[in-house]
Design a protein around this motif. Structure first.
Motif, mmCIF file in Angstrom:
data_model
loop_
_atom_site.group_PDB
_atom_site.id
_atom_site.type_symbol
_atom_site.label_atom_id
_atom_site.label_comp_id
_atom_site.label_asym_id
_atom_site.label_seq_id
_atom_site.Cartn_x
_atom_site.Cartn_y
_atom_site.Cartn_z
ATOM 1 N N VAL A 21 45.080 17.447 100.929
ATOM 2 C CA VAL A 21 46.527 17.606 100.771
ATOM 3 C C VAL A 21 47.146 16.330 100.198
ATOM 4 N N LEU A 22 46.677 15.169 100.647
ATOM 5 C CA LEU A 22 47.210 13.896 100.141
ATOM 6 C C LEU A 22 46.907 13.702 98.659
ATOM 7 N N ARG A 23 45.735 14.133 98.214
ATOM 8 C CA ARG A 23 45.429 14.030 96.785
ATOM 9 C C ARG A 23 46.365 14.919 95.971
ATOM 10 N N HIS A 24 46.709 16.057 96.527
ATOM 11 C CA HIS A 24 47.612 16.988 95.847
ATOM 12 C C HIS A 24 49.042 16.453 95.806
ATOM 13 N N ASN A 25 49.481 15.879 96.927
ATOM 14 C CA ASN A 25 50.844 15.340 97.022
ATOM 15 C C ASN A 25 50.842 14.169 98.000
ATOM 16 N N PRO A 26 50.813 12.938 97.479
ATOM 17 C CA PRO A 26 50.735 11.757 98.356
ATOM 18 C C PRO A 26 51.942 11.568 99.256
ATOM 19 N N GLU A 27 53.033 12.291 99.001
ATOM 20 C CA GLU A 27 54.248 12.104 99.793
ATOM 21 C C GLU A 27 54.240 12.895 101.094
ATOM 22 N N THR A 28 53.215 13.702 101.335
ATOM 23 C CA THR A 28 53.253 14.605 102.482
ATOM 24 C C THR A 28 53.067 13.904 103.823
ATOM 25 N N ILE A 29 52.509 12.713 103.827
ATOM 26 C CA ILE A 29 52.362 11.945 105.067
ATOM 27 C C ILE A 29 53.057 10.609 104.871
ATOM 28 N N ARG A 30 53.991 10.309 105.740
ATOM 29 C CA ARG A 30 54.795 9.098 105.603
ATOM 30 C C ARG A 30 54.877 8.361 106.934
ATOM 31 N N VAL A 31 54.664 7.057 106.880
ATOM 32 C CA VAL A 31 54.958 6.201 108.031
ATOM 33 C C VAL A 31 56.451 5.933 107.984
ATOM 34 N N MET A 32 57.147 6.293 109.032
ATOM 35 C CA MET A 32 58.599 6.269 109.006
ATOM 36 C C MET A 32 59.130 4.849 109.208
ATOM 37 N N GLU A 33 60.157 4.536 108.455
ATOM 38 C CA GLU A 33 60.828 3.248 108.569
ATOM 39 C C GLU A 33 62.314 3.493 108.772
ATOM 40 N N GLY A 34 62.860 2.861 109.745
ATOM 41 C CA GLY A 34 64.270 3.025 110.042
ATOM 42 C C GLY A 34 64.596 2.403 111.385
ATOM 43 N N GLU A 35 65.841 2.343 111.715
ATOM 44 C CA GLU A 35 66.258 1.717 112.975
ATOM 45 C C GLU A 35 65.655 2.481 114.154
ATOM 46 N N GLY A 36 64.954 1.778 115.007
ATOM 47 C CA GLY A 36 64.382 2.382 116.205
ATOM 48 C C GLY A 36 62.987 2.926 116.033
ATOM 49 N N THR A 37 62.467 2.929 114.789
ATOM 50 C CA THR A 37 61.114 3.451 114.588
ATOM 51 C C THR A 37 60.080 2.366 114.832
ATOM 52 N N ASN A 38 58.823 2.779 115.036
ATOM 53 C CA ASN A 38 57.715 1.872 115.299
ATOM 54 C C ASN A 38 56.669 1.996 114.198
ATOM 55 N N PRO A 47 55.450 20.557 101.876
ATOM 56 C CA PRO A 47 56.523 21.018 100.993
ATOM 57 C C PRO A 47 56.098 22.324 100.320
ATOM 58 N N LEU A 48 56.696 23.410 100.703
ATOM 59 C CA LEU A 48 56.212 24.730 100.302
ATOM 60 C C LEU A 48 56.808 25.188 98.977
ATOM 61 N N THR A 49 55.953 25.749 98.138
ATOM 62 C CA THR A 49 56.415 26.431 96.941
ATOM 63 C C THR A 49 57.002 27.785 97.353
ATOM 64 N N ALA A 50 57.563 28.514 96.381
ATOM 65 C CA ALA A 50 58.066 29.855 96.683
ATOM 66 C C ALA A 50 56.943 30.742 97.211
ATOM 67 N N THR A 69 47.999 25.951 96.317
ATOM 68 C CA THR A 69 49.011 26.645 95.515
ATOM 69 C C THR A 69 50.258 26.943 96.333
ATOM 70 N N HIS A 70 50.166 26.783 97.649
ATOM 71 C CA HIS A 70 51.331 26.968 98.516
ATOM 72 C C HIS A 70 52.140 25.686 98.668
ATOM 73 N N LEU A 71 51.645 24.562 98.095
ATOM 74 C CA LEU A 71 52.280 23.262 98.296
ATOM 75 C C LEU A 71 52.787 22.689 96.976
ATOM 76 N N CYS A 72 53.942 22.059 97.018
ATOM 77 C CA CYS A 72 54.522 21.420 95.836
ATOM 78 C C CYS A 72 53.775 20.133 95.505
ATOM 79 N N TYR A 73 53.851 19.737 94.254
ATOM 80 C CA TYR A 73 53.412 18.413 93.845
ATOM 81 C C TYR A 73 54.505 17.399 94.182
ATOM 82 N N ALA A 74 54.164 16.110 94.137
ATOM 83 C CA ALA A 74 55.149 15.055 94.374
ATOM 84 C C ALA A 74 56.270 15.171 93.348
ATOM 85 N N GLY A 75 57.498 15.092 93.828
ATOM 86 C CA GLY A 75 58.651 15.157 92.944
ATOM 87 C C GLY A 75 59.143 16.557 92.643
#
Length: 345
Positions: A21-38, A47-50, A69-75
């Motif tokens: 899945v990561l090769r198909h769309n590298p954005e699908t797994i994200r380490v979260m950054e923001g106030e209060g995150t670790n 990210p699902l296609t139609a 084919t059920h997953l979108c590409y990055a962007g």
């Protein structure tokens, strides 16, 4: 990925599936950054296609090993989002906030958000966030799936069949007229491009990929062939279809078409404000080449290598395959049938 996060992802899918899945769309797994995150807070989503949305709402989506084919590409703009895994043992709410900010970037107009609660605590949080049982809107969806819709009025809209989006090589004069109408509605209408500049004498020595949504001409791209590279040109999508994935589908179709032709390098002139779009396909601005402009629009030269395929056409392939309709080389053509008729006679 830390051991803790890896263990969390292991509850959603095995390592091979995650890597696929990561090769198909590298954005699908994200380490979260923001106030209060670790540092170990993680969000994984599909990210699902139609087609993927249809599979999910009809109980056919394999969440543990999804069909690509059920997953979108990055962007690519998704038709819906499914929370694959949320790992936030200390502050789930902070991760949800960071997640919301990310989703507003990839789907600014809003799309249905689906999830499945791993435990009672998560179920209570999803309930406070406005998630409802998916079966209330989609009778055939899996019983454990929850959903929050962009707004209540979208309920009936989302439940309808997704639109059919297709791409194909233009082969008839009618196809070329469809391409011309799309480009006139975009370049001539929106950019005030003069007729002689838009229709520059190259259209009948090029290939065209045409995209349609529910049978309506929606987008196109032109391909011209040189000694050792192809040039992508005149990518256009009609304004009313720009919230779809048509631009991405057209470029991917053009790449696959060029690969079958045996080409490995793509060259093109990217509008300066669309460089990031072409970078998603691996294309890069050519170093030490100056920017230039035509029709009053600035452009940058870009190029990229495309993967080789063992399905490229060569001398030595069956003769009748090489004279089949363009882009339909794997489907018996009119002359295949003619040979059978002569043999029968």
């Amino acid at each position: 990925m830390t051991d803790t996060v890896g263990q969390a992802m292991g509850l959603a899918a095995d390592r091979g599936t995650i890597e696929r899945v990561l090769r198909h769309n590298p954005e699908t797994i994200r380490v979260m950054e923001g106030e209060g995150t670790n540092p170990t807070d993680l969000l994984a989503y599909l990210p699902l296609t139609a087609k993927g949305l249809d599979a999910l709402t009809n109980g056919r989506l394999d969440r543990a090993s999804p069909d690509l084919t059920h997953l979108c590409y990055a962007g690519e703009r998704p038709a819906a989002l499914y929370l694959w895994c949320v790992h936030a043992p200390r502050n789930f709410v902070s991760v949800i906030g960071a997640m919301t900010a990310h989703f507003s970037e990839i789907a600014p107009e809003g799309v249905p958000l689906f999830a499945s609660a791993a435990n009672a605590h998560a179920a209570r949080i999803f309930d406070r966030l406005g998630f409802k049982k998916g079966s209330e809107s989609f009778p055939r969806i899996a019983s454990d799936i929850l959903v929050v819709l962009p707004n209540p009025s979208d309920d009936d809209i989302i439940a309808t069949e997704p639109k059919t989006s297709t791409t194909r090589v233009g082969r008839t004069i009618e196809d070329v007229m469809r391409v011309f109408s799309i480009r006139a509605a975009t370049y001539m209408s929106e950019q005030s491009c003069p007729y002689d500049e838009e229709f520059d004498g190259n259209d009948f020595c090029a290939a065209h990929i045409i995209g349609e949504i529910d049978g309506e001409p929606a987008g196109c791209i032109r391909i011209r062939f040189f000694a050792d590279f192809v040039k992508f040109e005149r990518l256009a999508v009609r304004p009313e279809f720009r919230n779809s994935s048509m631009a991405f589908r057209l470029v991917r179709a053009a790449i696959e078409y060029a690969r079958r032709k045996g080409f490995h390098t793509v060259y093109g002139h990217a509008r300066a404000d669309l460089i990031s779009f072409w970078q998603r396909f691996g294309f890069k601005a050519i170093a030490d080449r100056p920017a230039f402009a035509f029709s009053g629009v600035p452009y940058v030269e870009m190029a990229g290598e495309i993967p080789r395929t063992n399905r490229a056409l060569h001398i030595g392939d069956p003769p009748l395959q090489l004279i089949r309709p363009e882009g339909l080389w794997d489907v018996p053509g009119p002359l295949d049938g003619g040979r059978l008729r002569r043999a029968a006679a």
